[in-house]
Design an enzyme around this catalytic site. Structure first.
Site, short mmCIF file in Angstrom:
data_model
loop_
_atom_site.label_atom_id
_atom_site.label_comp_id
_atom_site.label_asym_id
_atom_site.label_seq_id
_atom_site.Cartn_x
_atom_site.Cartn_y
_atom_site.Cartn_z
N HIS A 373 0.81 -1.23 0.00
CA HIS A 373 0.00 0.00 0.00
C HIS A 373 0.83 1.26 0.00
O HIS A 373 0.41 2.28 -0.53
CB HIS A 373 -1.03 -0.05 1.13
CG HIS A 373 -2.20 -0.90 0.73
ND1 HIS A 373 -2.33 -2.20 1.14
CD2 HIS A 373 -3.21 -0.65 -0.11
CE1 HIS A 373 -3.41 -2.71 0.57
NE2 HIS A 373 -3.96 -1.79 -0.19
N ARG A 480 -10.50 4.58 -1.81
CA ARG A 480 -10.20 3.68 -0.69
C ARG A 480 -10.59 4.39 0.60
O ARG A 480 -9.85 5.25 1.08
CB ARG A 480 -8.71 3.34 -0.66
CG ARG A 480 -8.22 2.48 -1.81
CD ARG A 480 -6.73 2.20 -1.66
NE ARG A 480 -6.25 1.14 -2.51
CZ ARG A 480 -5.69 1.32 -3.71
NH1 ARG A 480 -5.57 2.54 -4.21
NH2 ARG A 480 -5.27 0.28 -4.42
N ARG A 516 -15.39 2.58 -2.08
CA ARG A 516 -15.25 1.19 -1.63
C ARG A 516 -15.48 1.15 -0.12
O ARG A 516 -14.98 2.01 0.60
CB ARG A 516 -13.86 0.69 -1.96
CG ARG A 516 -13.65 -0.75 -1.51
CD ARG A 516 -12.33 -1.28 -1.97
NE ARG A 516 -11.22 -0.74 -1.20
CZ ARG A 516 -9.94 -1.07 -1.45
NH1 ARG A 516 -9.65 -1.89 -2.43
NH2 ARG A 516 -8.99 -0.55 -0.73
N GLU A 614 -10.98 -10.13 -6.20
CA GLU A 614 -9.65 -10.16 -5.60
C GLU A 614 -9.28 -11.58 -5.17
O GLU A 614 -8.12 -11.90 -4.96
CB GLU A 614 -9.60 -9.25 -4.37
CG GLU A 614 -9.79 -7.78 -4.72
CD GLU A 614 -9.93 -6.92 -3.47
OE1 GLU A 614 -9.03 -6.13 -3.21
OE2 GLU A 614 -10.96 -7.05 -2.78
N ASN A 637 -4.22 -6.32 -7.57
CA ASN A 637 -3.15 -6.41 -6.55
C ASN A 637 -3.35 -7.65 -5.68
O ASN A 637 -2.43 -8.41 -5.43
CB ASN A 637 -3.15 -5.18 -5.64
CG ASN A 637 -3.10 -3.91 -6.44
OD1 ASN A 637 -2.68 -3.92 -7.57
ND2 ASN A 637 -3.53 -2.82 -5.84
N ASP A 638 -4.58 -7.79 -5.22
CA ASP A 638 -4.85 -8.96 -4.38
C ASP A 638 -5.09 -10.21 -5.21
O ASP A 638 -4.71 -11.30 -4.82
CB ASP A 638 -6.05 -8.69 -3.47
CG ASP A 638 -5.63 -7.88 -2.25
OD1 ASP A 638 -4.63 -8.26 -1.63
OD2 ASP A 638 -6.28 -6.87 -1.94
N ARG A 648 2.01 -9.87 -1.32
CA ARG A 648 2.28 -8.66 -2.12
C ARG A 648 3.25 -7.71 -1.44
O ARG A 648 3.75 -6.79 -2.07
CB ARG A 648 0.97 -7.94 -2.46
CG ARG A 648 0.21 -7.45 -1.27
CD ARG A 648 -1.20 -7.01 -1.63
NE ARG A 648 -1.31 -5.59 -1.86
CZ ARG A 648 -2.46 -4.95 -2.01
NH1 ARG A 648 -3.60 -5.63 -2.00
NH2 ARG A 648 -2.49 -3.67 -2.20
N CYS A 685 -9.18 -1.95 -11.28
CA CYS A 685 -8.76 -0.83 -10.43
C CYS A 685 -7.46 -1.15 -9.69
O CYS A 685 -6.96 -0.34 -8.92
CB CYS A 685 -9.85 -0.46 -9.43
SG CYS A 685 -10.17 -1.77 -8.25
C1 PEP Z 1 -6.51 -4.51 -5.32
O1 PEP Z 1 -6.40 -5.45 -4.52
O2 PEP Z 1 -6.16 -4.60 -6.50
C2 PEP Z 1 -7.05 -3.23 -4.89
C3 PEP Z 1 -7.31 -2.26 -5.74
O3 PEP Z 1 -7.23 -3.06 -3.54
P1 PEP Z 1 -6.08 -2.69 -2.50
O4 PEP Z 1 -4.83 -2.44 -3.28
O5 PEP Z 1 -6.53 -1.49 -1.76
O6 PEP Z 1 -5.99 -3.90 -1.66
MG MG Z 2 -7.33 -5.27 -2.57
#
Ligand code: PEP
Ligand code: MG
Length: 765
Positions: A373, A480, A516, A614, A637-638, A648, A685
């Site tokens: 993050h 977020r 979200r 995710e 990302n997840d 990650r 996203c």
């Molecule tokens: C993701 O997981 O791709 C996402 C956009 O959420 P975050 O990065 O806040 O976990």
């Molecule tokens: Mg995520």
């Protein structure tokens, strides 16, 4: 053996100098296994040779001078085999080579253990004895264990010594400057694109004494006072705690430890040694860290178990003094200046959110990866960032000049003028490119063959709103909401939240905003709502938390709905969904909030509702889930983290986190195709949407929209405007026949370079 192992590892880890590290290892190991010789040979990549770096038992005069070709001798054989070699008489072995000056003729039994780190052989740990009896399995296993544990420490010590100059130079301001001899950069992961040239400020967010950097004292007198005050406050605290416990009825012997602490606090060695270090120019916290680690080393070496136990007390006491100091002498985040590059093991997203963007030019972190993050936030703030630099000597860098290349994940330490000049030239080219990209802001992201992909912005800070509006984004594709929660001391209430959301939505209306719902857990924690888990990314995260706490969820849903009255541009997105019933439950609660508000007289509209993809289980339930909602947003990302089973945030496995892996591409394509069969639009996203290489493929997979950081948005728009949908589709078809991420990446890179778009994926134009 375990006890011995722990002691050696502890002692080594409190030492930073490479030769000291190696010396401790050979002496302690030789003693522990009762061998006649213990030596370490390290591999020198440039010379392609092994060099004797430490020995206890052979001729110590030859340390650093005995070199072995990588194809000759037993040491290189061990390295080649990457397997321990255990011989009763080494001299009988065909690969044996005798170095007479080493005085090794009388040693017969030999065991050699490769020291490896991330599949690379760093060197070989060797034990020898006069007898012709093989070392026992126990000894060999002990050596294998110790070599595996110490490889990381050797890498760290090497990074401090070999990649930086062996000699410290002292400039007029007494700051310590390190010059790299070979000017090779340290390597990490690209965290946020861009280049920064500036001066390093090492910071610690963990507030651990062990992580305190050396820093030149601005005023030696002041630093001495800081240390004295901290010492006195700790003394007072210990005294009052001890008398409090006594009056609570605790037996005197249990309170005796405090007397020991007081004795240590008053000891001349602690005070004098720290004062000396301050007088030599280090700030109080750095001087204290040095003193405490010297004490720890001294006590750790003692054979008396009682004294060894004191190591923990010394560490605790040092931490107490540091905590006090920290209150007096805040780490210098507030003193950052425009050309500062923050250097740290890790920093929290909260801390970064607190820093004025104009006050830093770059960030370099030892931990983390592209999708942690803090990297996401750095991208949102447009700060060039390199993460996961395993070999980063954080403590030694304060005040050094750095070049951070956020495209390639490279960091140059005190580089020569020609490197600085070259990077400064690239920075001006980048500025030109950014200017051209800014001019695209009011043009649509339309391909050559007239397919338009709406581009939205990811956001989470109210401060992002103006840049979002100016970037030409069609709205916010991911807000977020956890950031406003993270910077508070308690859960924000309905009114507080509603005010924040209203500000965001009103400033963008009529453009859509996707809010979200709270996605805490994993690496996002709230200080006032701690979640302690062994495995937080597989634990209580996102929708799991909010469904378990409907009171928190309802406040948030109501706040969102109230904020949308009259604007009607609200979309609500649920994170970390893994099964159908969670979607049903979340929609039911939303429906309840909506009905409540209608009954209370609010003129609310039901917003559009979406689910994030995710968790892999959602990929396989896509049609059913899509049929329940208005839109789908893929959180790559997840999704990649869970598909590839790669944390990650973990720099150790960051190489395995592949957004272009065929499995990832296949999963994304499946989601898009299945949702389209239900006539439900799909957006991405996650960070993939902001990576030009990956975004071409998303375009070719018929994605409906992309949402990315404002900083990445113009690059994605430029890429889309230079491709046709037809071409992008062709690249997807080709990619899906390929075996691995590497070849897919090469194909995409060469396609972009051919179009003259190389400047989007590397430094310069
Ligand atoms: C993701 O997981 O791709 C996402 C956009 O959420 P975050 O990065 O806040 O976990
Ligand atoms: Mg995520």
């Amino acid at each position: 053996m375990l006890q011995t192992l722990r002691r050696i590892v502890q002692e080594v880890n409190s030492t930073r100098d490479l030769s000291q590290v190696l010396e401790i290892i050979v002496r302690r190991v030789k003693k522990a296994i009762e061998a006649d010789v213990c030596s370490i040979y390290l591999f020198d990549n440039d010379e392609a040779k092994f060099t004797l770096m430490a020995t206890d038992g052979l001729n110590e005069q030859l340390v650093g001078q005995v070199h072995m070709e990588s194809s000759a001798g037993l040491v290189s054989l061990v390295a080649q085999r990457t397997d321990p070699l255990n011989l009763d008489d080494a001299q009988e072995h065909p690969r044996f080579e005798l170095f007479t000056d080493l005085n090794e003729e009388r040693f017969h039994s030999f065991t050699g253990i490769p020291i490896t780190h991330h599949r690379e052989v760093l060197g070989v740990l060797v034990a020898q004895s006069e007898s012709r009896i093989r070392f026992s399995h126990d000894v060999v296993n002990f050596l294998v264990t110790i070599a595996a544990q110490l490889a990381g420490s050797i890498i760290n010590a090497q990074a401090t010594r070999q990649t930086l100059t062996l000699s410290k130079q002292t400039d007029s301001k007494q700051s310590t400057t390190f010059i790299r001899q070979d000017h090779r950069p340290l390597t990490g992961q690209p965290g946020s694109p861009g280049i920064a040239v500036g001066s390093a400020v090492s910071i610690t967010s963990s507030f651990s004494l062990n992580a305190v950097p050396d820093r030149p004292a601005e005023n030696i007198e002041d630093e001495m006072i800081v240390f004295r005050i901290a010492l006195e406050s700790v003394r007072q605290d210990i005294k009052s705690l001890s008398s409090q416990l006594l009056s609570d009825g605790l037996p005197t012997e249990d309170v005796a430890i405090f007397d020991a602490y007081l004795l240590m606090l008053d000891s001349n060695t602690l005070i004098d040694s720290t004062m000396e270090k301050i007088q030599a120019g280090n700030w109080a916290a750095g001087a204290l860290r040095e003193t405490i680690s010297e004490h720890i080393k001294l006590f750790g070496e003692m054979d008396n178990p009682y004294l060894q136990e004191r190591v923990k007390d010394i560490r605790d006491l040092g931490q107490c003094i540091f905590n006090q100091m920290h209150g007096i002498n805040e780490l210098p985040l507030k003193k950052l200046s425009k050309d500062t590059i923050i250097v740290a093991e890790d920093i929290s997203a909260t801390l970064l959110a607190d820093i004025e963007k104009t006050n830093i030019s770059g960030i370099v972190l030892k931990n983390g990866s592209r999708t942690s993050h803090v990297a996401i936030l750095a991208r949102a703030m447009g700060i060039p960032t390199v993460v996961g630099v395993n070999e980063l000597p954080v403590m030694q860098l304060d005040g050094n000049q750095l070049v951070a290349d956020g495209y390639n994940g490279k960091v140059y330490i005190s580089p020569p003028d020609n490197i600085i000049k070259e990077y400064s030239r690239l920075i001006s080219q980048e500025e030109e490119l950014s200017q051209e990209l800014r001019e695209l802001s009011d043009k649509p992201a339309t391909t050559i063959d007239e397919v338009t992909i709406p581009l939205y912005a990811n956001s989470g800070l109210v401060a992002d709103i103006t840049p979002t509006k100016e970037s030409g984004a069609e709205g916010i594709g991911l807000y977020r909401t956890e950031y406003p929660f993270m910077i508070r001391q308690r859960f924000p209430g309905e009114e507080e939240q509603s005010k924040i959301y209203r500000e965001v939505m009103a400033s963008l209306a009529p453009r859509p905003v996707v809010l979200r719902t709270l996605d805490i857990g994993g690496d996002k924690s709230l200080s006032y709502f701690p979640i302690e888990e062994d495995n937080p990314f597989l634990g209580w995260r996102g929708i799991r938390v909010t469904l378990d706490h409907p009171e928190i969820f309802m406040i948030q849903l109501r706040a969102m709905l109230i904020a949308s009255v009259g604007l009607d541009n609200l979309n609500i997105l649920f994170p970390m969904v893994s099964k159908v019933s969670e979607v049903e439950d979340a929609i039911n609660l939303l429906e309840r909030a909506y009905q409540e508000l209608l009954a209370e007289g609010y003129n609310v509209e039901m917003p559009k509702v979406g689910v994030m993809v995710e968790v892999p289980s959602v990929v396989f339930q896509m049609r059913r889930i899509a049929s329940m909602v208005d839109f789908i947003s893929i959180g790559t990302n997840d999704l990649i983290q869970y598909l590839m089973a790669v944390d990650r945030n973990n720099a150790n496995v960051a190489d395995l986190y592949e957004s272009l892996n065929p499995a990832v591409l296949t999963a994304i394509k499946q989601v898009i195709d299945q949702a389209h069969q239900e006539n439900v639009p799909v957006s991405v996203c996650g960070e993939m949407a902001g990576d030009p290489l990956a975004a071409i493929l998303l375009l070719g997979m018929s994605i409906d929209s992309l949402s990315t950081s404002v900083a990445s948005l113009p690059r994605i728009k430029w890429m889309i405007r230079n491709y046709s949908f037809h071409e992008a589709k062709g690249l997807v078809d080709k990619a899906l026949t390929m075996k691995n991420a590497y070849v897919i990446k090469s194909m995409l890179t060469s396609s972009m370079e051919k179009k003259g778009l190389g400047g989007l994926i590397r430094a310069g134009r």
